[in-house]
Scaffold this active site. Structure first.
Site, PDB file in Angstrom:
ATOM      1  N   ASN A 113       0.793  -1.229   0.000  1.00 45.80           N
ATOM      2  CA  ASN A 113       0.000   0.000   0.000  1.00 45.80           C
ATOM      3  C   ASN A 113       0.824   1.276   0.000  1.00 45.80           C
ATOM      4  O   ASN A 113       0.274   2.368  -0.047  1.00 45.80           O
ATOM      5  CB  ASN A 113      -1.002  -0.022   1.161  1.00 45.80           C
ATOM      6  CG  ASN A 113      -2.070  -1.065   0.908  1.00 45.80           C
ATOM      7  OD1 ASN A 113      -2.204  -1.583  -0.204  1.00 45.80           O
ATOM      8  ND2 ASN A 113      -2.822  -1.405   1.937  1.00 45.80           N
ATOM      9  N   ARG A 153     -17.125   1.257  -1.691  1.00 50.41           N
ATOM     10  CA  ARG A 153     -15.858   1.978  -1.938  1.00 50.41           C
ATOM     11  C   ARG A 153     -15.951   3.017  -3.053  1.00 50.41           C
ATOM     12  O   ARG A 153     -15.254   2.926  -4.064  1.00 50.41           O
ATOM     13  CB  ARG A 153     -14.721   1.003  -2.201  1.00 50.41           C
ATOM     14  CG  ARG A 153     -14.530   0.017  -1.054  1.00 50.41           C
ATOM     15  CD  ARG A 153     -13.386  -0.919  -1.254  1.00 50.41           C
ATOM     16  NE  ARG A 153     -12.111  -0.274  -1.054  1.00 50.41           N
ATOM     17  CZ  ARG A 153     -10.936  -0.928  -1.138  1.00 50.41           C
ATOM     18  NH1 ARG A 153     -10.938  -2.207  -1.439  1.00 50.41           N
ATOM     19  NH2 ARG A 153      -9.802  -0.305  -0.936  1.00 50.41           N
ATOM     20  N   PRO A 154     -16.753   4.053  -2.884  1.00 46.93           N
ATOM     21  CA  PRO A 154     -16.848   5.103  -3.909  1.00 46.93           C
ATOM     22  C   PRO A 154     -15.545   5.898  -4.003  1.00 46.93           C
ATOM     23  O   PRO A 154     -14.681   5.782  -3.141  1.00 46.93           O
ATOM     24  CB  PRO A 154     -17.986   5.990  -3.366  1.00 46.93           C
ATOM     25  CG  PRO A 154     -17.970   5.780  -1.888  1.00 46.93           C
ATOM     26  CD  PRO A 154     -17.537   4.344  -1.681  1.00 46.93           C
ATOM     27  N   ILE A 170     -14.750   0.903   9.160  1.00 47.55           N
ATOM     28  CA  ILE A 170     -14.294   1.485   7.886  1.00 47.55           C
ATOM     29  C   ILE A 170     -15.091   0.952   6.698  1.00 47.55           C
ATOM     30  O   ILE A 170     -15.582   1.712   5.870  1.00 47.55           O
ATOM     31  CB  ILE A 170     -12.787   1.183   7.664  1.00 47.55           C
ATOM     32  CG1 ILE A 170     -11.933   1.621   8.857  1.00 47.55           C
ATOM     33  CG2 ILE A 170     -12.301   1.816   6.360  1.00 47.55           C
ATOM     34  CD1 ILE A 170     -11.491   3.068   8.852  1.00 47.55           C
TER      35      ILE A 170
HETATM   36  C1  EPZ Z   1      -6.704   1.875   1.441  1.00 49.82           C
HETATM   37  O1  EPZ Z   1      -7.867   1.702   0.624  1.00 49.82           O
HETATM   38  C2  EPZ Z   1      -5.974   0.524   1.413  1.00 49.82           C
HETATM   39  N1  EPZ Z   1      -5.630   0.218   0.041  1.00 49.82           N
HETATM   40  C3  EPZ Z   1      -6.879  -0.563   1.981  1.00 49.82           C
HETATM   41  O2  EPZ Z   1      -6.141  -1.782   2.047  1.00 49.82           O
HETATM   42  C4  EPZ Z   1      -7.272  -0.186   3.396  1.00 49.82           C
HETATM   43  O3  EPZ Z   1      -8.186  -1.130   3.894  1.00 49.82           O
HETATM   44  C5  EPZ Z   1      -7.926   1.213   3.405  1.00 49.82           C
HETATM   45  O4  EPZ Z   1      -7.065   2.184   2.803  1.00 49.82           O
HETATM   46  C6  EPZ Z   1      -8.246   1.694   4.821  1.00 49.82           C
HETATM   47  O5  EPZ Z   1      -7.107   1.700   5.608  1.00 49.82           O
HETATM   48  C7  EPZ Z   1      -4.542   0.826  -0.517  1.00 49.82           C
HETATM   49  O6  EPZ Z   1      -3.858   1.639   0.081  1.00 49.82           O
HETATM   50  C8  EPZ Z   1      -4.214   0.455  -1.926  1.00 49.82           C
HETATM   51  P1  EPZ Z   1     -10.216   4.555   1.957  1.00 49.82           P
HETATM   52  P2  EPZ Z   1      -8.725   2.972   0.171  1.00 49.82           P
HETATM   53  O7  EPZ Z   1     -10.429   5.445   0.792  1.00 49.82           O
HETATM   54  O8  EPZ Z   1      -7.856   4.159   0.060  1.00 49.82           O
HETATM   55  C9  EPZ Z   1     -14.845   5.736   2.065  1.00 49.82           C
HETATM   56  C10 EPZ Z   1      -5.689  -4.072   1.718  1.00 49.82           C
HETATM   57  O9  EPZ Z   1      -6.195  -5.052   2.290  1.00 49.82           O
HETATM   58  N2  EPZ Z   1     -14.575   6.594   0.890  1.00 49.82           N
HETATM   59  O10 EPZ Z   1      -9.323   5.033   3.044  1.00 49.82           O
HETATM   60  O11 EPZ Z   1      -9.518   2.560  -1.006  1.00 49.82           O
HETATM   61  C11 EPZ Z   1     -14.690   4.236   1.766  1.00 49.82           C
HETATM   62  O12 EPZ Z   1     -15.849   3.692   1.196  1.00 49.82           O
HETATM   63  C12 EPZ Z   1      -6.599  -2.901   1.274  1.00 49.82           C
HETATM   64  O13 EPZ Z   1      -4.480  -3.945   1.484  1.00 49.82           O
HETATM   65  C13 EPZ Z   1     -15.587   7.385   0.381  1.00 49.82           C
HETATM   66  O14 EPZ Z   1     -16.708   7.381   0.893  1.00 49.82           O
HETATM   67  O15 EPZ Z   1      -9.697   3.131   1.427  1.00 49.82           O
HETATM   68  C14 EPZ Z   1     -14.377   3.664   3.143  1.00 49.82           C
HETATM   69  O16 EPZ Z   1     -15.547   3.429   3.841  1.00 49.82           O
HETATM   70  C15 EPZ Z   1      -8.048  -3.212   1.404  1.00 49.82           C
HETATM   71  N3  EPZ Z   1     -15.326   8.156  -0.717  1.00 49.82           N
HETATM   72  C16 EPZ Z   1     -13.571   4.792   3.787  1.00 49.82           C
HETATM   73  O17 EPZ Z   1     -13.833   5.977   3.040  1.00 49.82           O
HETATM   74  C17 EPZ Z   1     -14.080   8.188  -1.314  1.00 49.82           C
HETATM   75  O18 EPZ Z   1     -13.888   8.906  -2.307  1.00 49.82           O
HETATM   76  C18 EPZ Z   1     -12.060   4.564   3.818  1.00 49.82           C
HETATM   77  O19 EPZ Z   1     -11.642   4.136   2.553  1.00 49.82           O
HETATM   78  C19 EPZ Z   1     -13.071   7.381  -0.771  1.00 49.82           C
HETATM   79  C20 EPZ Z   1     -13.338   6.589   0.331  1.00 49.82           C
END
Ligand code: EPZ
Length: 417
Positions: free
Chosen positions: A23, A122-123, A327
C-alpha cells in the site's frame, strides 16, 4: 485454481523477512508519472497487484525496467495514452491512483471507475471532489472518469471521510498545481508519509504528511530520485498474529515497530511477550491467548486490514472478544468460513462477538478477499487436521511467497492445484 493445503498444529518458530509495503508501493509507482526523469525504487514487493500496476503504467507509455534486486527504474518521459482502461482497473481498484498524476502533468485523464468490491461499495467521490476543487472539469461518461484542467490550482480541501488513496491522489496532483493546497482531515497512514517522502525527494514541497493537515506548495516540475519502499506493516502484523495463535516464538526482520503500535498493544493485551529492535520485532506466546476487544478506525487507531487476523486469534482465545468494523460495511466475509472450521461467532450490525473455543477443526474453506484469506491461513494453522483454502489468488495480491515464509517458520503448508 491454486489452493493452499495446511496441516494445523505446529508452533511457529524462527525468523521471517518482511517485504516492501504493497500500500506504499502502489501510489509511489504512480508518482513516477509526475516527472520526465527516472524514478528508482528499491524494496518493491513481488505481488500480483504490483505487476498489475506495472502493466498499467507500461500501457500508458512509461518505461519500466525491473532489476533482480527487487528494484525498478521508471521513466515517463512521454506518455502516449492518458487512459486507464476498465480491463486493468477492474482487477485492481488502486489503479485510480493514476488519475491525479496524469491530470496534473498532462491536463487531461480518462480513468475507468473502479466499481464495487467484496468488502464494500468503496466510492471515489472524494477523489473527484478534491480535483474539482483544484479547478478540474470532471465528467463521468460510460463508466469512465474524464478529467480536464489546463493547470490545476491550489485549493483548501476538507475531506468528509478519512480516505487513504484519496489523500494520496490529491497530494500527488497538488505537487504540480499553481499555488498551495491544504488537505484537511487527511489520512495519517504511514504509507501516505512514505509517498510524501518520495515526492519530496523528487522536488515536491510538502509539509504535514502524517498529520491530518497536509500542505502542498505546487512547483512547475519534478525531477528523478531514488526511494526505498517502507516495510509492510500489515504483513508484519499477520506473521506476529500467526506466532501468537500457534503459541510460538518468532522474530520478524526488515520491519519497524513504530508503524504498528496499535497492533502490538493488542497482542500484548492477548498475553504476548514482545521485544523490538531498530528493524525487528520478536514475539513469544507462552500460554493460550486471551480474547481482546477491538474497533477499527483510521491510523493511528487499529487498522481494518488487521481485523480478520485478530478475529482468527479470538476464535481460539480464552474468553469472549468483540470485533467492531467501522471502515468498510462488508468486511466480515471470513466469519462464515471460520464457522466452517468450528468457530463460535455471532454478528450484530458491524460488531462480531467471538466466543473462544478449545479447538478448531480442519475443513475446506474459501477466500473472499485479501485479508480474509490471510485470516483463514492463521485459523488453519491451529485447526486439527488438514484445511484446504480455495481461491488463494486473493492472497497472492498482497503476500509475497506466503507458503515459503510460513514453511520457514515450521508450518505444514503447500500450494496444490
Ligand atoms: C486503502 O484503501 C488501502 N488500500 C486498503 O487496504 C485499506 O483497507 C484502506 O485504505 C483503509 O485503511 C490501498 O492503500 C491500496 P479509503 P482505500 O479510501 O484508500 C470511504 C488491503 O487489504 N470513501 O481510506 O480505497 C470508503 O468507502 C486494502 O491492502 C468514500 O466514501 O480506502 C471507506 O468506507 C483493502 N469516498 C472509507 O472511506 C471516497 O472517495 C475509507 O476508505 C473514498 C473513500
Amino acid at each position: 485454481m491454486d489452493k493452499l493445503a495446511i496441516q494445523g498444529g505446529a508452533r511457529l518458530s524462527g525468523e521471517v523477512r518482511i517485504s516492501g509495503a504493497k500500500n506504499a508501493a502502489l501510489p509511489i509507482l504512480c508518482a513516477g508519472l509526475l516527472s520526465a526523469d527516472t524514478l528508482h525504487l528499491e524494496n518493491l514487493p513481488k505481488l500480483k497487484d504490483i505487476s498489475t500496476s506495472l502493466t498499467l503504467l507500461g500501457h500508458l507509455g512509461m518505461q519500466v525496467s525491473l532489476d533482480d534486486q527487487g528494484g525498478v527504474a521508471l521513466q515517463a518521459a512521454h506518455l502516449d495514452k492518458l487512459e486507464a482502461p476498465y480491463e486493468l482497473v477492474k482487477t485492481m481498484r488502486a489503479s485510480i491512483l493514476v488519475l491525479g498524476p496524469i491530470l496534473a502533468r498532462y491536463g487531461e485523464a480518462r480513468v475507468s471507475l473502479p466499481g464495487g468490491c467484496a468488502i464494500g461499495s468503496r466510492p471515489v467521490d472524494l477523489h473527484i471532489k478534491g480535483l474539482q476543487a483544484m479547478g478540474a472539469e470532471i465528467n463521468i461518461e460510460h463508466g469512465y472518469i474524464h478529467a480536464k484542467a489546463s493547470r490545476l490550482k491550489g485549493a483548501r480541501i476538507f475531506m468528509d471521510t478519512v480516505t487513504v488513496t484519496g489523500t494520496e491522489n490529491l497530494m500527488m496532483a497538488a505537487t504540480l498545481a499553481d499555488g498551495t493546497t491544504f488537505l484537511e482531515n487527511a489520512a495519517r497512514e504511514p504509507e501516505v508519509v512514505d509517498l510524501a517522502n518520495c515526492l519530496i525527494a523528487m522536488g515536491a514541497r510538502i509539509e504535514g504528511a502524517g498529520s491530518d493537515v497536509i500542505v502542498i506548495e505546487g512547483v512547475d516540475k519534478l525531477h528523478g530520485a531514488t526511494h526505498k519502499i517502507m516495510p509492510d506493516r500489515i504483513e508484519t502484523g499477520t506473521y506476529l498474529v500467526a506466532a501468537a495463535i500457534t503459541q510460538g516464538q518468532i522474530r520478524v526482520l526488515n520491519t519497524r515497530a513504530d508503524i504498528i503500535e496499535s497492533v502490538l498493544d493488542k497482542l500484548r493485551e492477548a498475553g504476548a511477550h514482545i521485544d523490538v529492535g531498530n528493524d525487528w520485532i520478536s514475539l513469544e506466546m507462552r500460554t493460550r491467548p486471551k480474547a481482546v476487544n477491538l474497533k477499527t478506525a483510521p491510523y493511528p487507531a487499529f487498522p481494518t486490514d488487521m481485523q480478520a487476523q485478530f478475529m482468527a486469534l479470538n476464535c481460539i482465545a480464552e474468553g469472549v472478544g468483540t470485533v467492531t468494523e467501522t471502515i468498510f460495511e462488508n468486511r466480515f466475509m471470513h466469519v462464515q468460513e471460520m464457522q466452517r472450521l468450528g468457530a463460535d461467532i455471532s454478528v450484530e450490525g458491524n460488531t462480531a462477538l467471538v466466543r473462544g473455543v478449545d479447538k478448531l477443526e480442519g475443513a475446506v474453506v474459501m477466500a473472499t478477499d485479501l485479508r480474509a484469506s490471510a485470516s483463514l491461513v492463521l485459523a488453519a494453522l491451529v485447526a486439527e487436521g488438514e484445511s484446504i483454502i480455495e481461491r488463494i489468488y486473493h492472497i497472492d495480491r498482497g503476500y509475497e511467497c506466503i507458503e515459503e515464509k510460513f514453511a520457514q517458520l515450521g508450518a505444514s503448508i503447500r500450494r496444490v492445484k
